[in-house]
Design an enzyme around this catalytic site. Structure first.
Site, short mmCIF file in Angstrom:
data_model
loop_
_atom_site.label_atom_id
_atom_site.label_comp_id
_atom_site.label_asym_id
_atom_site.label_seq_id
_atom_site.Cartn_x
_atom_site.Cartn_y
_atom_site.Cartn_z
NE ARG A 262 34.32 17.02 -48.21
CZ ARG A 262 34.95 16.58 -47.42
NH1 ARG A 262 35.98 17.21 -46.73
NH2 ARG A 262 34.86 15.12 -46.95
NE ARG A 277 40.81 24.56 -48.24
CZ ARG A 277 40.76 23.97 -47.41
NH1 ARG A 277 39.46 23.47 -47.00
NH2 ARG A 277 41.58 23.87 -46.41
CD GLU A 349 41.63 16.80 -42.42
OE1 GLU A 349 41.70 18.11 -42.21
OE2 GLU A 349 40.65 16.15 -42.68
CB SER A 352 39.28 13.57 -40.68
OG SER A 352 39.11 14.13 -39.56
NE ARG A 391 43.80 17.93 -48.76
CZ ARG A 391 43.12 18.47 -47.66
NH1 ARG A 391 43.41 18.20 -46.42
NH2 ARG A 391 42.50 19.68 -47.82
#
Length: 429
Positions: A262, A277, A349, A352, A391
RNA sequence: GGAGAGGUGGCUGAGCGGUCGAAAGCACCCGACUUGAAAUCGGGUGAGGGCAUGCGCCCUCCGGGGGUUCGAAUCCCUCCCUCUCCGCCA
């Protein structure tokens, strides 16, 4: 894509629904363009009809041995008129389609109202928040102490927002992935798939990342353009692109471990520390392809499959229902699973899970054969992380840390760690 | 990288530039025969869209895009993909 028929018939209802997201849909402008389309299409089709009739007449005349030159003269300007009409129609159609590709999915009525993350609705919590008799360190400090988590090396190799793992940490990362895959395959009924990590524009349009979110993607210098997949959702869901799935093969459940890439444009200064991130991370993704009537149950089940990972790992988490302002472009409803991070004293998070209803299926032309009608009909797609490996590694380090800096290996991972129960002692650290 | 072959409906597979949306077979659906089933026989059966929304009429689609033509699945260009052989290689 929203059902074009529904959009045509009830644009106000669509606008009202999208407004909940904060999306402004200009009904008047849409109506005007749609009216133009209708008019141009009628005119064009009438001309096409005339051309077809004339051509057939010429063919028939020729077969009877009659002269066809006079007939050809008659249709001389037909071609020009047709071409003009067709051009204008194509132009309007393209504008309409481009517009429709930028419309987000309709929200399910149960999606809570809200403008941002703060308005998400907590549905449940699991696991007690751990209490430490010392100040818990974050994963960056733990990684430094354990050795084997090196952001500087990654920066040298590539740049910021990358990491290198080595020794115990690299192995723990791999163990996590293996464990999650095994769990979903053997207990949750998923089929493991291996897929390309480079995807084309059509695949990204199919799942909804394009045309709107090109900035989030890494594009490869290749003709035609290829992109690094931002999530396995893209290649895995595209397995059914253009397919008609037989009912006896449904529901399809796929699990895939892939890296995700990303660009993280627009997140400057956000989570700059550590592995939270990154431009590149690993994820185990769950994808389901189901009959329309079973997609809401499938969302609950899929979310449960992701939750099972955290329960088995003994990581405290909560499940929230994303509010109308925070939910993703293609989703009708989304549950986020957030894991507790002691160093941040908050939930973050880690998964999802979304039901996309027929939104992706329409873009993908993914259908199933409904035995009741005998016709191919749009199916429903869902996906969810099961879970993000990077994560999750962070969560394990922070939740399982000891005062002396050692980290306990979650019980279920011990077999995947060659029997090791502790990081930070013995070989490998 | 070099040489060749090919991409047609859910599948297999025909298709002299002019009722070809496309033969045939399979599959599927309905009906007949049968106590039932199988076999057999008869009929039906692509997708998307527009107008009408009563029946219906019409348009588009034969890998993608462009071109030639009154007319293209059929001819030309181009791109993509698949297969075979050679080379190279994790």
């Amino acid at each position: 894509m929203i059902d074009p028929k529904h959009l045509r018939n009830e644009p106000e209802a669509v606008a009202a629904n999208l407004a909940r997201r904060g999306y402004v849909f200009d009904v008047a402008a849409y109506r005007a363009l749609e009216a133009q389309r209708r008019e141009l299409q009628s005119v064009t089709q009438a001309l096409q009809n005339e051309r077809n009739q004339r051509s057939k007449a010429i063919g028939a005349a020729k077969q009877r041995g009659e002269a066809i030159e006079p007939l050809k003269v008659e249709v001389a300007d037909l071609g020009d008129r047709l071409e003009q009409a067709q051009q204008r129609l194509t132009e309007v159609q393209q504008r309409l389609e481009a517009w429709q590709l930028e419309l987000p999915n309709l929200l399910d009525e149960r999606v809570p109202e809200g403008s941002d993350e703060a308005d998400n609705l907590e549905l449940r919590q699991w696991g007690g928040i751990p209490v430490f008799d010392f100040t818990p360190r974050d994963h960056v400090d733990l990684g430094a102490q354990l050795g084997g988590m090196d952001f500087e090396a990654a920066a040298r190799i590539t740049g910021s927002r990358f990491v290198t793992l080595s020794g115990d940490l690299a192995r723990l990362h791999r163990a996590l992935i293996q464990y999650m895959l095994d769990l979903h395959i053997s207990e949750h009924g998923y089929r493991e798939v291996y897929v390309p990590y480079l995807v084309n524009a059509q695949a990204l349009i199919g799942t909804g990342q394009l045309p709107k979110f090109a900035d989030d993607l890494f594009c490869i210098d290749h003709d035609p353009e290829w992109y690094l997949a931002p999530t396995a959702e893209v290649p895995v869901t595209n397995l059914v692109q253009g397919q008609i799935i037989e009912e006896h093969d449904m529901p399809l459940r796929f699990v895939s471990h892939t890296p995700c890439f990303r660009a993280e444009a627009g997140s400057y200064g956000k989570d700059t520390r550590g592995m939270i991130r990154q431009h590149q991370f690993e994820k185990v993704e769950l994808v389901q392809v189901v009959r329309p009537h079973e997609s809401w149950n499938a969302l609950e089940a899929l979310t449960g499959h992701a939750e099972a990972v955290l329960r088995r790992l003994g990581l405290p988490y909560r499940v929230v229902s994303l509010c109308s302002g925070d939910i993703g472009f293609a989703a009708a409803r989304t549950y986020d699973i957030e894991v507790w991070l002691p160093a941040q004293q908050r939930y973050r998070e880690i998964s999802s899970c979304s039901n996309f209803t027929d939104f992706q299926a329409r873009r993908l032309k993914a259908r199933w054969r409904n035995p009741e009608t005998g016709k191919p009909e749009l199916l429903h797609t869902l996906n969810g992380s099961g879970v993000a490996a990077g994560r999750c590694l962070v969560a394990i380090l922070e939740n399982y840390q000891q005062a002396d800096g050692r980290v306990a290996v979650p019980e279920v991972l011990v077999p995947y760690m060659g029997g090791r129960r502790w990081l930070g002692e013995g070989e490998g650290s």
